[in-house]
Design a protein around this motif. Structure first.
Motif, PDB file in Angstrom:
ATOM      1  N   MET A 185       0.817  -1.219   0.000  1.00  0.00           N
ATOM      2  CA  MET A 185       0.000   0.000   0.000  1.00  0.00           C
ATOM      3  C   MET A 185       0.849   1.267   0.000  1.00  0.00           C
ATOM      4  O   MET A 185       0.704   2.117  -0.892  1.00  0.00           O
ATOM      5  N   PRO A 186       1.771   1.462   0.964  1.00  0.00           N
ATOM      6  CA  PRO A 186       2.575   2.688   0.911  1.00  0.00           C
ATOM      7  C   PRO A 186       3.500   2.767  -0.295  1.00  0.00           C
ATOM      8  O   PRO A 186       3.923   3.860  -0.675  1.00  0.00           O
ATOM      9  N   ASP A 187       3.833   1.621  -0.919  1.00  0.00           N
ATOM     10  CA  ASP A 187       4.651   1.645  -2.143  1.00  0.00           C
ATOM     11  C   ASP A 187       4.020   2.522  -3.215  1.00  0.00           C
ATOM     12  O   ASP A 187       4.722   3.208  -3.955  1.00  0.00           O
ATOM     13  N   ILE A 188       2.688   2.475  -3.324  1.00  0.00           N
ATOM     14  CA  ILE A 188       2.018   3.147  -4.442  1.00  0.00           C
ATOM     15  C   ILE A 188       0.961   4.141  -3.963  1.00  0.00           C
ATOM     16  O   ILE A 188       0.020   4.454  -4.690  1.00  0.00           O
TER      17      ILE A 188
ATOM     18  N   ASN B  99       5.029  -2.848 -10.887  1.00  0.00           N
ATOM     19  CA  ASN B  99       5.994  -2.039 -11.626  1.00  0.00           C
ATOM     20  C   ASN B  99       5.306  -0.951 -12.452  1.00  0.00           C
ATOM     21  O   ASN B  99       5.756   0.197 -12.475  1.00  0.00           O
ATOM     22  N   GLU B 100       4.215  -1.311 -13.103  1.00  0.00           N
ATOM     23  CA  GLU B 100       3.505  -0.343 -13.938  1.00  0.00           C
ATOM     24  C   GLU B 100       2.917   0.795 -13.099  1.00  0.00           C
ATOM     25  O   GLU B 100       2.996   1.969 -13.471  1.00  0.00           O
ATOM     26  N   ILE B 101       2.321   0.437 -11.966  1.00  0.00           N
ATOM     27  CA  ILE B 101       1.680   1.446 -11.117  1.00  0.00           C
ATOM     28  C   ILE B 101       2.720   2.398 -10.532  1.00  0.00           C
ATOM     29  O   ILE B 101       2.509   3.620 -10.493  1.00  0.00           O
ATOM     30  N   GLU B 102       3.839   1.861 -10.080  1.00  0.00           N
ATOM     31  CA  GLU B 102       4.882   2.726  -9.512  1.00  0.00           C
ATOM     32  C   GLU B 102       5.395   3.711 -10.550  1.00  0.00           C
ATOM     33  O   GLU B 102       5.654   4.879 -10.237  1.00  0.00           O
ATOM     34  N   GLU B 103       5.536   3.262 -11.801  1.00  0.00           N
ATOM     35  CA  GLU B 103       6.000   4.152 -12.865  1.00  0.00           C
ATOM     36  C   GLU B 103       4.961   5.234 -13.154  1.00  0.00           C
ATOM     37  O   GLU B 103       5.302   6.412 -13.321  1.00  0.00           O
TER      38      GLU B 103
END
Length: 479
Positions: A157-160, A234-238
């Motif tokens: 959760m906090p990652d994104i 990976n896609e969401i973080e980008e």
């Protein structure tokens, strides 16, 4: 000061956050089944070893001997948490440094879920066969692989999610988790553990205790698959790179975060104060969670399904707490939101000190009516602890950058698991020494009072900077 026109707006993607919540759904589902059934399994199997009688026979003839085995139950429950205390920070740090095509958290979530799901149904099977070594070994396997799953799942959760929105996101995540707990609770209502424990050995039916574990395993696997097929890390973080960077600038910290420098003294002191108070409130809350099943069966002499109704009421109150905690924190800050929750929970446990067996027989095996005051206690405690849990985790990960979320998630769970390692043993010894189940609420209320004092006096109330262009419900994006 208004933002530059080019600055991205921070809006919480509710749908995506709810999907991430499927990870927490699996965690609370397993935990609810584990905590509701396993302490009673251990009580029964150790009663047989020590006195050559089942716990039901001891309850009918020599109930004090049930209290005499609680310290052993506490040690077994604590050993699992001790392993978690070691493994959680390790898996958090490893997942921070992992890079795969499916993301840095997902490999740990998938492996941990599937191994735990396979091992979980063997716990009641070995118990039914009176195989204590097999039962405890399966409990250990489940707990170890859940640690592989738990830290990365929570860190997702906090990652994104940008820092100012994490309290709201954590509320949604926890609500999804409580749906998992509710699923386990429903099973406990229809498959009463007390019907199995109180029955003569020849009449004990294994399916009563086996079905909840099988259903929990199946739902855990489904929740992990939903997470895998809907969340592309990976896609969401980008896509969210700019929003996450802006969130770092708006963090509720005393001094700015800089990975190239040691943690500032002010931020380190804040972290230690939060973790210290967290250790105390988890000691209090886990004591109740670990022993409430035995408290209901052996002290109140009520049917085990009553514990499940407690869980439902507490869960509903918690959902309301999680839904409103972010709004309250926006007004008074996370510190005072948590302090209020601790004070409410303390009040609830003081009321629990006055609960006693009713003496009115209502159950099929001569069980007593369930004291209605305990329902009031659980509603107040459920709402109060929801405020605490909703805001405490975001406060911890607020103090680190995106590169260290897994590590700081490990710190958060190291504090909670160390508390859950100490408290079952300590309370088991207290119960053995006092031979009084009333020691349970007294023990927990004292710890909550101390936690509230530590948090209120040592933690600063730092509010996140406000965004001028995103307010109220505009901060929620349903896309």
């Amino acid at each position: 000061m208004k933002q530059e026109p080019s600055a991205p707006a921070l809006r919480l993607n509710v749908r995506r956050t709810a999907l991430i919540g499927f990870a927490f759904f699996g965690i609370l589902l397993l935990w609810q089944v584990y905590d509701s059934w396993c302490p009673t399994f251990l009580t029964d199997i150790f009663a047989r070893r020590m006195y050559n009688l089942s716990s039901a026979e001891l309850k009918a003839g020599e109930p004090d001997k049930i209290l005499n085995v609680q310290w052993i139950v506490g040690i077994i429950m604590a050993c699992d948490n001790l392993a978690a205390l070691i493994l959680l920070p390790i898996f958090g740090h490893l997942s921070d440094r992992t890079h795969t095509r499916i993301g840095k958290r997902m490999p740990y979530i998938l492996v941990g879920t599937f191994v735990s799901a396979v091992a979980f149904p063997f716990v009641p099977l070995f118990f039914h066969q009176n195989n204590i070594v097999g039962m405890v070994a399966m409990m250990a396997v489940v707990l170890m692989f859940m640690m592989m799953y738990r830290n990365p799942a929570v860190a997702l959760m906090p990652d994104i999610t940008p820092k100012p929105l994490r309290a709201k996101a954590n509320g949604i995540i926890n609500i999804m988790g409580y749906f998992g707990g509710a699923a386990a609770t429903v099973l406990g209502i229809f498959l009463k553990l007390s019907d199995y424990i109180n029955a003569p050995d020849a009449a004990r039916q294994v399916w009563i205790i086996e079905i909840p574990f099988i259903v929990a395993s199946v739902l855990m696997v489904i929740s992990a698959l939903v997470l895998f097929f809907t969340i592309r890390e990976n896609e969401i973080e980008e896509q969210m790179r700019d929003e996450l960077a802006l969130g770092e600038q708006l963090a509720a910290v005393e001094t700015p975060i800089d990975d190239d420098k040691p943690m500032s003294k002010a931020n380190r002191n804040m972290l230690l104060a939060i973790l210290g108070a967290e250790f105390l409130w988890f000691m209090a809350d886990n004591a109740i969670g670990t022993y409430i099943g035995n408290y209901v069966i052996y002290y109140l002499n009520s049917v085990s399904s009553s514990t499940m109704f407690l869980t439902i009421l507490g869960g509903l109150a918690s959902v309301i707490g999680f839904a409103t905690a972010g709004i309250i924190a926006d007004r008074i800050g996370r510190k005072w939101t948590i302090t209020t929750g601790l004070a409410m929970s303390f009040t609830a446990l003081v009321l629990m000190c006055f609960v006693a067996p009713s003496g009115k027989v209502t159950g099929a095996h001569g069980e007593y009516a369930f004291p209605s005051l305990l329902f009031v206690v659980w509603v107040i405690k459920g709402y109060g602890m929801a405020l605490v849990h909703n805001c405490s985790f975001p406060m911890v990960v607020e103090l680190c950058s995106a590169k260290k979320i897994g590590r700081f998630t490990g710190y958060y769970y190291a504090a909670s698991m160390s508390a859950q390692t100490v408290t079952p043993v300590l309370l088991g010894l207290v119960l053995n020494a006092t031979l009084a189940w009333r020691a349970l609420p007294i023990y927990s209320s004292m710890l909550l009072a101390l936690s509230c004092l530590v948090f209120a006096t040592l933690v600063k109330n730092i509010k996140a900077k406000k965004l001028a262009n995103v307010k109220g419900l505009e901060a929620l994006d349903g896309d």
